[in-house]
Design an enzyme around this catalytic site. Sequence first.
Site, PDB file in Angstrom:
ATOM      1  N   CYS A   4      14.562  42.582  -8.809  1.00  0.00           N
ATOM      2  CA  CYS A   4      15.052  41.446  -9.596  1.00  0.00           C
ATOM      3  C   CYS A   4      15.803  40.411  -8.763  1.00  0.00           C
ATOM      4  O   CYS A   4      16.526  40.728  -7.839  1.00  0.00           O
ATOM      5  CB  CYS A   4      15.930  41.869 -10.759  1.00  0.00           C
ATOM      6  N   ARG A 234      15.338  37.705  -0.666  1.00  0.00           N
ATOM      7  CA  ARG A 234      15.164  37.040  -1.953  1.00  0.00           C
ATOM      8  C   ARG A 234      16.405  36.238  -2.343  1.00  0.00           C
ATOM      9  O   ARG A 234      16.304  35.162  -2.931  1.00  0.00           O
ATOM     10  CB  ARG A 234      14.818  38.069  -3.036  1.00  0.00           C
TER      11      ARG A 234
END
Length: 335
Positions: A4, A234
């Site tokens: 995520c 990320r």
Amino acid sequence: MIGCSSFTMETKDKKHFLSRTMDFMMEMAQELVFTPKDQPFIVSYQDQQEITSKHAFLGMGQLQDSDNAPITFDGVNDAGVTGAVLYFPGYANYVERAEANKWAVSPDKVISAVLSQAASLTDVEDLFQNKLALVNEASPTLKVVPPLHYIFSDTSGTSVIIEPQADGIHVIKDSVGVMTNSPDYHWHETNLRNYLAVRPKQHAEIEFLGKTLRPFSQGSGTFGLPGDFTPVSRFIRTAFMKNNVEQAPDEFAAVSLAHHMLESVSIPRGIVVTTDGTFDYTCYSAYICAESRSYYYSTYGNQRIRCVKLTPELAKEPNYRTFKVNPQEDIEYLN
């Protein structure tokens, strides 16, 4: 393992979004759940702690068969508070038992508990500091205690990150509004300094040993931006984009922009293989607007952006309601 990435964003007309990917080895996008105001529900498995919702809310998740209580991965309530849960392995720490004056809340029930009670980020902070005890209880679905941390935002456009660690609950109010997974948030923010030279502008040509060297095509300023799928990379990509993208003028443009931003950190099946041979992949992406109480989402199998709104009419409904997710691609054929 849940991956995520998440970030907050403001439009030119002052709409505020919390957007996220949900990365996991099993399908997580099956239904959106609406929970009404004044609904009692269980927020812990062992203590059977029950609370009653002050606010109606909706988000991706499920109604559990065992206790008819909502598990919410992310969502928005009728006051415009938004929240999301992300994986936090190696760092998350919970108490064994709740203090006498606090609610025992299982880690995977935190988003539901908070959205049911909070009218603002001030309320969110108060809940974690004074009312909620995150207890060390396994999820019946996962069969393990999920290590999690949380991000919340509201119509003010600010955000708060909650990280339960061994020395207590860390309430982070001055973040850059970006969160991925381990390490802890402050490590990620410090790591941003390694990428000060990365920029959206093209490098100019230079003279080098009697030659004029020019960049290849476009994008030379982003050379060095990490492209792997670790939480560290990320975080850097998401923060870089949030800092540099053209600001969206309105809500609909923001949904499209958030979708494009999250595509850069989305994980196709087969790229990230777990130790037991399964694939982590981006099950869905969500783009949640605080002002319109709108939950926009797209899924791995259906990239069409869909929306469920927490309308005044829906907020008045007295019972749970679920909105099933269509997992099949919705292609517009033109001939």
